[in-house]
Design a protein around this motif. Structure first.
Motif, PDB file in Angstrom:
ATOM      1  N   TYR A   1       7.725   8.210   1.909  1.00 25.15           N
ATOM      2  CA  TYR A   1       8.507   9.083   0.882  1.00 25.15           C
ATOM      3  C   TYR A   1       8.135  10.256   0.551  1.00 25.15           C
ATOM      4  N   VAL A   2       8.966  11.097   0.126  1.00 27.40           N
ATOM      5  CA  VAL A   2       8.703  12.583   0.075  1.00 27.40           C
ATOM      6  C   VAL A   2       7.733  12.926  -1.215  1.00 27.40           C
ATOM      7  N   THR A   3       7.274  12.022  -2.037  1.00 27.44           N
ATOM      8  CA  THR A   3       6.339  12.243  -2.971  1.00 27.44           C
ATOM      9  C   THR A   3       4.838  11.750  -2.659  1.00 27.44           C
ATOM     10  N   LYS A   4       4.785  10.883  -1.682  1.00 30.16           N
ATOM     11  CA  LYS A   4       3.501  10.319  -1.287  1.00 30.16           C
ATOM     12  C   LYS A   4       2.607  11.141  -0.654  1.00 30.16           C
ATOM     13  N   ASN A   5       1.132  10.597  -1.035  1.00 33.81           N
ATOM     14  CA  ASN A   5       0.056  11.458  -0.498  1.00 33.81           C
ATOM     15  C   ASN A   5       0.296  12.134   1.082  1.00 33.81           C
ATOM     16  N   LEU A   6       0.729  11.075   1.720  1.00 32.27           N
ATOM     17  CA  LEU A   6       1.179  11.509   3.383  1.00 32.27           C
ATOM     18  C   LEU A   6       2.661  11.274   3.135  1.00 32.27           C
ATOM     19  N   SER A   7       3.679  12.489   3.302  1.00 34.05           N
ATOM     20  CA  SER A   7       4.935  12.260   3.108  1.00 34.05           C
ATOM     21  C   SER A   7       5.683  12.908   4.279  1.00 34.05           C
ATOM     22  N   ALA A   8       6.774  12.302   4.582  1.00 39.47           N
ATOM     23  CA  ALA A   8       7.883  12.766   5.387  1.00 39.47           C
ATOM     24  C   ALA A   8       8.469  13.918   4.664  1.00 39.47           C
ATOM     25  N   TYR A   9       9.576  14.339   5.272  1.00 42.02           N
ATOM     26  CA  TYR A   9      10.513  15.235   4.653  1.00 42.02           C
ATOM     27  C   TYR A   9      11.938  14.304   4.829  1.00 42.02           C
ATOM     28  N   GLY A  10      11.754  13.297   4.101  1.00 41.12           N
ATOM     29  CA  GLY A  10      12.991  12.308   4.025  1.00 41.12           C
ATOM     30  C   GLY A  10      12.184  10.936   3.563  1.00 41.12           C
ATOM     31  N   GLU A  11      12.409  10.165   4.478  1.00 41.70           N
ATOM     32  CA  GLU A  11      11.898   8.598   4.503  1.00 41.70           C
ATOM     33  C   GLU A  11      11.162   8.443   5.694  1.00 41.70           C
ATOM     34  N   GLY A  12      10.158   7.206   5.587  1.00 42.60           N
ATOM     35  CA  GLY A  12       9.455   6.853   6.638  1.00 42.60           C
ATOM     36  C   GLY A  12       8.462   5.581   6.214  1.00 42.60           C
ATOM     37  N   GLY A  13       7.996   4.711   6.837  1.00 45.69           N
ATOM     38  CA  GLY A  13       7.380   3.576   6.417  1.00 45.69           C
ATOM     39  C   GLY A  13       6.373   3.199   7.615  1.00 45.69           C
ATOM     40  N   MET A  14       5.380   2.310   7.309  1.00 50.05           N
ATOM     41  CA  MET A  14       4.473   1.885   8.397  1.00 50.05           C
ATOM     42  C   MET A  14       4.030   0.387   8.050  1.00 50.05           C
ATOM     43  N   VAL A  15       3.935  -0.506   9.020  1.00 46.93           N
ATOM     44  CA  VAL A  15       3.287  -1.662   8.957  1.00 46.93           C
ATOM     45  C   VAL A  15       1.895  -1.689   9.531  1.00 46.93           C
ATOM     46  N   THR A  16       1.020  -2.066   8.940  1.00 44.37           N
ATOM     47  CA  THR A  16      -0.433  -2.403   9.919  1.00 44.37           C
ATOM     48  C   THR A  16      -0.724  -3.807   9.790  1.00 44.37           C
ATOM     49  N   THR A  17      -1.344  -4.312  10.794  1.00 43.07           N
ATOM     50  CA  THR A  17      -1.778  -5.673  10.850  1.00 43.07           C
ATOM     51  C   THR A  17      -2.841  -5.823  12.044  1.00 43.07           C
TER      52      THR A  17
ATOM     53  N   ALA B   1       0.848  -1.077   0.125  1.00 42.88           N
ATOM     54  CA  ALA B   1      -0.031   0.159  -0.169  1.00 42.88           C
ATOM     55  C   ALA B   1       0.855   1.112   0.140  1.00 42.88           C
ATOM     56  N   CYS B   2       2.021   1.260  -0.493  1.00 42.28           N
ATOM     57  CA  CYS B   2       3.143   2.082  -0.328  1.00 42.28           C
ATOM     58  C   CYS B   2       2.530   3.358  -1.121  1.00 42.28           C
ATOM     59  N   GLN B   3       1.660   3.283  -2.359  1.00 42.87           N
ATOM     60  CA  GLN B   3       1.054   4.256  -2.843  1.00 42.87           C
ATOM     61  C   GLN B   3      -0.497   4.572  -2.569  1.00 42.87           C
ATOM     62  N   ALA B   4      -1.119   3.910  -1.808  1.00 49.12           N
ATOM     63  CA  ALA B   4      -2.320   4.074  -1.457  1.00 49.12           C
ATOM     64  C   ALA B   4      -2.953   4.604   0.038  1.00 49.12           C
ATOM     65  N   HIS B   5      -2.282   5.686   0.248  1.00 51.31           N
ATOM     66  CA  HIS B   5      -2.789   6.139   1.649  1.00 51.31           C
ATOM     67  C   HIS B   5      -4.391   6.712   1.562  1.00 51.31           C
ATOM     68  N   GLY B   6      -5.175   6.170   2.311  1.00 54.39           N
ATOM     69  CA  GLY B   6      -6.574   6.514   2.019  1.00 54.39           C
ATOM     70  C   GLY B   6      -7.440   6.047   1.122  1.00 54.39           C
ATOM     71  N   ALA B   7      -6.901   5.313   0.186  1.00 48.31           N
ATOM     72  CA  ALA B   7      -7.586   4.415  -0.634  1.00 48.31           C
ATOM     73  C   ALA B   7      -8.481   3.429  -0.006  1.00 48.31           C
ATOM     74  N   GLU B   8      -9.456   3.220  -0.582  1.00 51.30           N
ATOM     75  CA  GLU B   8     -10.850   2.290  -0.037  1.00 51.30           C
ATOM     76  C   GLU B   8     -11.090   1.240  -1.063  1.00 51.30           C
ATOM     77  N   TYR B   9     -11.536  -0.030  -0.473  1.00 50.17           N
ATOM     78  CA  TYR B   9     -11.856  -1.185  -1.292  1.00 50.17           C
ATOM     79  C   TYR B   9     -13.215  -1.499  -0.399  1.00 50.17           C
ATOM     80  N   HIS B  10     -14.435  -1.371  -1.210  1.00 51.83           N
ATOM     81  CA  HIS B  10     -15.825  -1.710  -0.379  1.00 51.83           C
ATOM     82  C   HIS B  10     -15.552  -1.089   1.015  1.00 51.83           C
ATOM     83  N   LYS B  11     -15.431   0.270   0.772  1.00 50.81           N
ATOM     84  CA  LYS B  11     -15.802   1.095   2.221  1.00 50.81           C
ATOM     85  C   LYS B  11     -14.567   0.670   3.335  1.00 50.81           C
ATOM     86  N   ARG B  12     -13.760  -0.093   2.885  1.00 49.14           N
ATOM     87  CA  ARG B  12     -12.496  -0.486   3.818  1.00 49.14           C
ATOM     88  C   ARG B  12     -11.284   0.100   3.338  1.00 49.14           C
ATOM     89  N   ARG B  13     -10.674   0.808   4.195  1.00 45.06           N
ATOM     90  CA  ARG B  13      -9.350   1.343   3.685  1.00 45.06           C
ATOM     91  C   ARG B  13      -8.243   0.524   3.498  1.00 45.06           C
TER      92      ARG B  13
END
Length: 335
Positions: A183-199, A158-170
């Motif tokens: 990454y700096v170009t993403k919809n939600l971007s750090a001023y450098g680098e960053g990442g997140m794992v959700t589960t 989901a590295c390019q999919a911040h806030g995207a939804e599939y059948h009303k689930r993000r």
């Protein structure tokens, strides 16, 4: 006047005072990683994605790698993904010690063709990594049905999919785990680098926490061999500020995409489409054109910023020759 593809300076001008105040707090406290902003960002991002756990890491690539490792993916395993993605998707599989297997995409959303999955699964298949490319979610329902019937781990890229939804689930709560990039170009971007794992898996989340911090279980104890994959506290502070504006920014992207769709409808372009039941995050607004080079020249002469995604599909990159990926035939991807 030149219209840039990404204008971080304009964004910073809007948020400058808030960011400077947050950075001053970080530098006053001098908790430069795994501090209160990182902890708060994890809670806020988990809530945003409707996931039970979120673990902040240094990069989106780390998020992909650590999620695979935490799920037990390693040597002898195969991970199925797509060739139409950034190379980090395939890199993470290889760094985990597994073998990448690529399947084709469907031509409208350019996401994984779920109909191609069954024929790619072997007894060695340990994980499936659909990519929510450009901010459009992959068709997760058939992917999850197939995976759960066979006990296969599903990691959303989901590295390019911040806030995207599939059948009303993000995105971020559609598979067994998900990886995000800030990454700096993403919809939600750090001023450098960053990442997140959700589960929703507490054991997987705890394993990612260990992996990101040298496997440290206590101040002087290291239970597993880990990595230096911690998010910097300054990046977490910046991301928390930007999160307050994310939904408004997402709607602005969708409004602009609607304007593009109307204004470009009479031109010889294939425009992005939104599959039924999906909500596109429009990380990028990608068009296809029969005479791509002429379009690029026109944009260049008009001073309009653009990018080519991708001039060479990820699986065709020379780096992946040892795994035989450049020889794999993916007709839709290649088209």
């Amino acid at each position: 006047m030149r219209v840039p593809l990404v204008d971080l300076q304009a964004e910073y001008a809007l948020l400058r005072q808030e960011i400077l105040e947050a950075l001053d707090q970080v530098f006053t406290d001098m908790r430069l990683y795994l501090g209160p902003h990182t902890e708060a960002l994890e809670r806020e991002w988990a809530e945003y994605c409707s996931a039970k756990h979120a673990v902040a890491v240094a990069t989106g690539t780390d998020a992909l790698l650590f999620a695979l490792l935490a799920a037990g993916v390693g040597p002898g395993d195969e991970v199925i993904t797509v060739g139409w993605t950034f190379v980090a998707s395939i890199e993470a599989i290889i760094h985990a010690g597994a073998t990448p297997v690529v399947v084709d995409i469907e031509p409208t959303t350019m996401t994984m063709d779920a109909g191609r999955l069954a024929e790619a699964i072997t007894p060695r298949t340990r994980a499936i990594m659909p990519v929510h490319i450009y901010g459009h979610p992959a068709d997760m329902e058939p992917i999850m049905e197939l995976a759960e019937a066979r006990g296969i781990f599903v990691l959303e890229d989901a590295c390019q999919a911040h806030g995207a939804e599939y059948h009303k689930r993000r995105a971020g709560a559609l598979g067994h785990a998900a990886a995000f990039s800030f990454y700096v170009t993403k919809n939600l971007s750090a001023y450098g680098e960053g990442g997140m794992v959700t589960t929703n898996d507490p054991e997987l989340a705890e394993k990612v926490r260990l992996l990101r911090n040298h496997g440290r279980t206590a101040k002087a104890d290291h239970g597993i061999v880990g990595f230096n994959g911690r998010m910097q506290e300054v990046q977490a502070a910046i991301l928390r500020i930007k999160m307050k504006y994310l939904d408004d920014w997402q709607q602005r992207r969708r409004d602009i995409a609607a304007t593009y769709a109307q204004a470009l409808s009479d031109l010889p372009l294939v425009l992005p489409e939104e599959a039924p039941g999906c909500r596109h995050a429009y990380h990028l607004y990608v068009v296809r054109c029969a005479d791509r080079d002429a379009l690029r020249a026109t944009l260049e002469n008009a001073g309009i910023g653009y990018a080519l995604h991708y001039s060479t599909p990820a699986h065709r990159q020379p780096a992946f020759q040892p795994w035989g990926l450049p020889e794999v035939s993916l007709p839709v991807t290649e088209q």
